[in-house]
Design a protein around this motif. Structure first.
Motif, short mmCIF file in Angstrom:
data_model
loop_
_atom_site.label_atom_id
_atom_site.label_comp_id
_atom_site.label_asym_id
_atom_site.label_seq_id
_atom_site.Cartn_x
_atom_site.Cartn_y
_atom_site.Cartn_z
N ILE A 1 0.77 -1.35 0.15
CA ILE A 1 -0.01 -0.17 0.07
C ILE A 1 0.83 1.10 -0.19
CG2 ILE A 1 -1.80 1.43 1.34
CD1 ILE A 1 -3.03 -1.31 0.09
N ARG A 2 1.95 1.19 0.77
CA ARG A 2 3.03 2.34 0.96
C ARG A 2 3.40 2.70 -0.47
NH1 ARG A 2 4.74 0.51 6.45
NH2 ARG A 2 3.19 1.79 7.97
N LEU A 3 3.83 1.55 -1.02
CA LEU A 3 4.62 1.58 -2.37
C LEU A 3 3.39 2.24 -3.46
CD1 LEU A 3 7.20 1.17 -4.10
CD2 LEU A 3 6.39 -1.12 -4.41
N ALA A 4 2.50 1.72 -3.30
CA ALA A 4 1.41 2.19 -4.56
C ALA A 4 1.24 3.62 -4.14
CB ALA A 4 0.13 1.08 -4.49
N LEU A 5 0.90 4.24 -2.95
CA LEU A 5 0.56 5.45 -2.54
C LEU A 5 1.87 6.38 -3.28
CD1 LEU A 5 -1.34 7.55 -1.60
CD2 LEU A 5 0.13 7.07 0.68
N LEU A 6 3.03 5.79 -2.96
CA LEU A 6 4.24 6.68 -3.26
C LEU A 6 3.99 6.67 -4.95
CD1 LEU A 6 6.91 8.25 -2.51
CD2 LEU A 6 7.99 5.92 -3.00
N LEU A 7 3.89 5.64 -5.46
CA LEU A 7 4.07 5.71 -7.15
C LEU A 7 2.96 6.57 -7.49
CD1 LEU A 7 5.00 2.10 -7.88
CD2 LEU A 7 6.44 4.08 -8.03
N LEU A 8 1.83 6.47 -6.84
CA LEU A 8 0.54 7.38 -7.28
C LEU A 8 1.05 8.85 -7.01
CD1 LEU A 8 -2.45 5.25 -5.91
CD2 LEU A 8 -2.05 5.64 -8.25
N ILE A 9 1.69 9.18 -5.98
CA ILE A 9 1.76 10.61 -5.75
C ILE A 9 2.89 11.23 -6.85
CG2 ILE A 9 3.05 12.04 -4.18
CD1 ILE A 9 1.42 10.51 -1.73
N LEU A 10 3.91 9.94 -7.09
CA LEU A 10 4.95 10.81 -7.92
C LEU A 10 4.75 10.62 -9.37
CD1 LEU A 10 8.12 8.85 -6.22
CD2 LEU A 10 7.60 11.30 -6.00
N PHE A 11 4.11 9.68 -9.89
CA PHE A 11 3.77 9.46 -11.13
C PHE A 11 2.36 9.79 -11.65
CE2 PHE A 11 7.60 6.76 -10.05
CZ PHE A 11 8.60 7.67 -10.91
N ALA A 12 1.35 9.64 -11.00
CA ALA A 12 0.03 9.66 -11.54
C ALA A 12 -0.71 10.77 -11.00
CB ALA A 12 -0.82 8.51 -10.78
#
Length: 70
Positions: A36-47
């Motif tokens: 969940i943390r990794l997905a949130l980080l990726l969503l913040i950085l790239f999406a």
């Protein structure tokens, strides 16, 4: 579904780094908190997901009830 059987979203008291949002989401969906943390980080950085969404969730989602040690 009875009142005792409800599955509700709470901020985690155990798996928290900042506010327990990711830990609470992981408990709710039955996933590992690191995913969940990794997905949130990726969503913040790239999406383009804003940190404001995280802050709003922090304000809306209640803290998990205190566990009583019997």
């Amino acid at each position: 579904m009875t009142a005792n059987n409800r599955h509700q979203l709470y901020r985690s008291r155990d798996e928290r780094i900042i506010a327990g949002i990711c830990g609470g989401l992981a408990e709710f969906f039955g996933l590992e908190v690191s995913r969940i943390r990794l997905a949130l980080l990726l969503l913040i950085l790239f999406a383009g997901l804003s940190l404001w969404v995280y802050i709003i969730l922090w304000l809306i989602i209640p803290n998990a009830p205190q566990r009583l040690n019997a």
